[in-house]
Design a protein around this motif. Structure first.
Motif, PDB file in Angstrom:
ATOM      1  N   ALA A 151      -6.605   8.473  -8.365  1.00  0.00           N
ATOM      2  CA  ALA A 151      -7.998   8.207  -8.725  1.00  0.00           C
ATOM      3  C   ALA A 151      -8.949   9.106  -7.934  1.00  0.00           C
ATOM      4  N   ALA A 152      -8.705   9.249  -6.629  1.00  0.00           N
ATOM      5  CA  ALA A 152      -9.578  10.061  -5.781  1.00  0.00           C
ATOM      6  C   ALA A 152      -9.486  11.537  -6.150  1.00  0.00           C
ATOM      7  N   VAL A 181      -1.828   5.188  -6.335  1.00  0.00           N
ATOM      8  CA  VAL A 181      -2.930   4.873  -7.252  1.00  0.00           C
ATOM      9  C   VAL A 181      -4.246   5.409  -6.698  1.00  0.00           C
ATOM     10  N   CYS A 182      -4.487   5.174  -5.404  1.00  0.00           N
ATOM     11  CA  CYS A 182      -5.710   5.659  -4.754  1.00  0.00           C
ATOM     12  C   CYS A 182      -5.765   7.180  -4.754  1.00  0.00           C
ATOM     13  N   ASP A 183      -4.618   7.826  -4.490  1.00  0.00           N
ATOM     14  CA  ASP A 183      -4.555   9.287  -4.491  1.00  0.00           C
ATOM     15  C   ASP A 183      -4.928   9.852  -5.854  1.00  0.00           C
ATOM     16  N   SER A 208      -0.196  13.837  -1.246  1.00  0.00           N
ATOM     17  CA  SER A 208      -1.118  12.720  -1.077  1.00  0.00           C
ATOM     18  C   SER A 208      -2.395  13.292  -0.478  1.00  0.00           C
ATOM     19  N   ILE A 227      -3.512   1.438   5.086  1.00  0.00           N
ATOM     20  CA  ILE A 227      -4.767   1.789   4.420  1.00  0.00           C
ATOM     21  C   ILE A 227      -5.887   1.984   5.439  1.00  0.00           C
ATOM     22  N   TYR A 267       0.836  -1.205   0.000  1.00  0.00           N
ATOM     23  CA  TYR A 267       0.000   0.000   0.000  1.00  0.00           C
ATOM     24  C   TYR A 267       0.868   1.250   0.000  1.00  0.00           C
ATOM     25  N   LEU A 277      -0.001   1.238  -3.940  1.00  0.00           N
ATOM     26  CA  LEU A 277      -1.450   1.451  -3.936  1.00  0.00           C
ATOM     27  C   LEU A 277      -1.864   2.829  -3.430  1.00  0.00           C
ATOM     28  N   LYS A 278      -1.121   3.381  -2.503  1.00  0.00           N
ATOM     29  CA  LYS A 278      -1.487   4.701  -1.965  1.00  0.00           C
ATOM     30  C   LYS A 278      -1.473   5.752  -3.072  1.00  0.00           C
ATOM     31  N   ASP A 306      -5.409   5.432   7.011  1.00  0.00           N
ATOM     32  CA  ASP A 306      -5.807   6.474   6.069  1.00  0.00           C
ATOM     33  C   ASP A 306      -7.324   6.592   5.964  1.00  0.00           C
ATOM     34  N   LEU A 307      -8.015   5.455   5.956  1.00  0.00           N
ATOM     35  CA  LEU A 307      -9.483   5.486   5.916  1.00  0.00           C
ATOM     36  C   LEU A 307     -10.056   6.114   7.178  1.00  0.00           C
TER      37      LEU A 307
END
Length: 200
Positions: free
Chosen positions: A13-14, A9-11, A107, A166, A2, A6-7, A169-170
């Motif tokens: 996309a969000a 990628v998530c950043d 981020s 993750i 992550y 992945l972090k 972060d959530l």
């Protein structure tokens, strides 16, 4: 996995989804601040990112540039415009930083990027806050934001770096939404914004 891949990628996309969703709001705020700030709706400033690499952060400009008779800027409270006060109170001034996230400078979640002149003032422990990308919101923000001391803020930042996951972060994301709704910790105890850091 992550933290390394992945972090980011998530950043990305969000941030992309956020920019699309908030596009009408971004436009309206930009127009309003363009009018009250003499054509300057945005605030740009150099900040240190991951590994202290400098980048240009963008925020909505909530304060005008009014000066006193000697040519010195007035206090933050005196320069805060009515629209700016609303934008700050609702944390909407942070929205343009989605473009910093999209670019990879920031981020969504991480220690807040501070001023580069603070870099020589950090202890070796406090410098660990730069081992990850800075964020729009972070562990310190959901635990007091501007209402806590610099020392407490740095302790929270370093703790986040050591425990990044993750799930954390959530948790920070949901707590941030709660903080924004109840408008908690926006100002410090003595000023409209956080006081200057002068070292330990």
């Amino acid at each position: 996995m992550y933290k390394i891949f992945l972090k980011r990628v998530c950043d990305f996309a969000a941030a992309l989804v956020g920019i699309v969703l908030f596009c009408p709001l971004l436009f309206l705020i930009t127009v309003g601040l363009f009018v009250v700030n003499q054509g300057q709706p945005f605030f740009f400033q150099t900040r240190p990112g991951r590994h202290e690499k400098l980048f240009r952060i963008v925020k909505f400009k909530t304060m005008n540039d009014k000066k006193d008779a000697e040519g010195n800027l007035l206090s933050d409270a005196d320069r805060l415009t009515p629209i700016g006060a609303f934008v700050r109170k609702t944390s909407l001034d942070e929205l343009p930083q989605l473009f910093n996230v999209l670019k990879g400078d920031m981020s969504l979640i991480g220690p807040r990027p501070l001023l580069p002149e603070y870099l020589p003032l950090y202890t070796a422990e406090q410098k660990k806050r730069h081992n990850v990308s800075p964020g729009i919101t972070g562990w310190a923000q959901v635990n007091g934001r501007n209402a806590i001391s610099w020392e407490q803020k740095f302790e929270y930042d370093v703790w986040y770096v050591a425990h990044l996951s993750i799930l954390l972060d959530l948790k920070i994301l949901f707590l941030t939404i709660k903080k924004v709704i109840i408008k908690e910790g926006i100002n410090s105890n003595t000023s409209a914004t956080m006081e200057e850091f002068k070292g330990n």
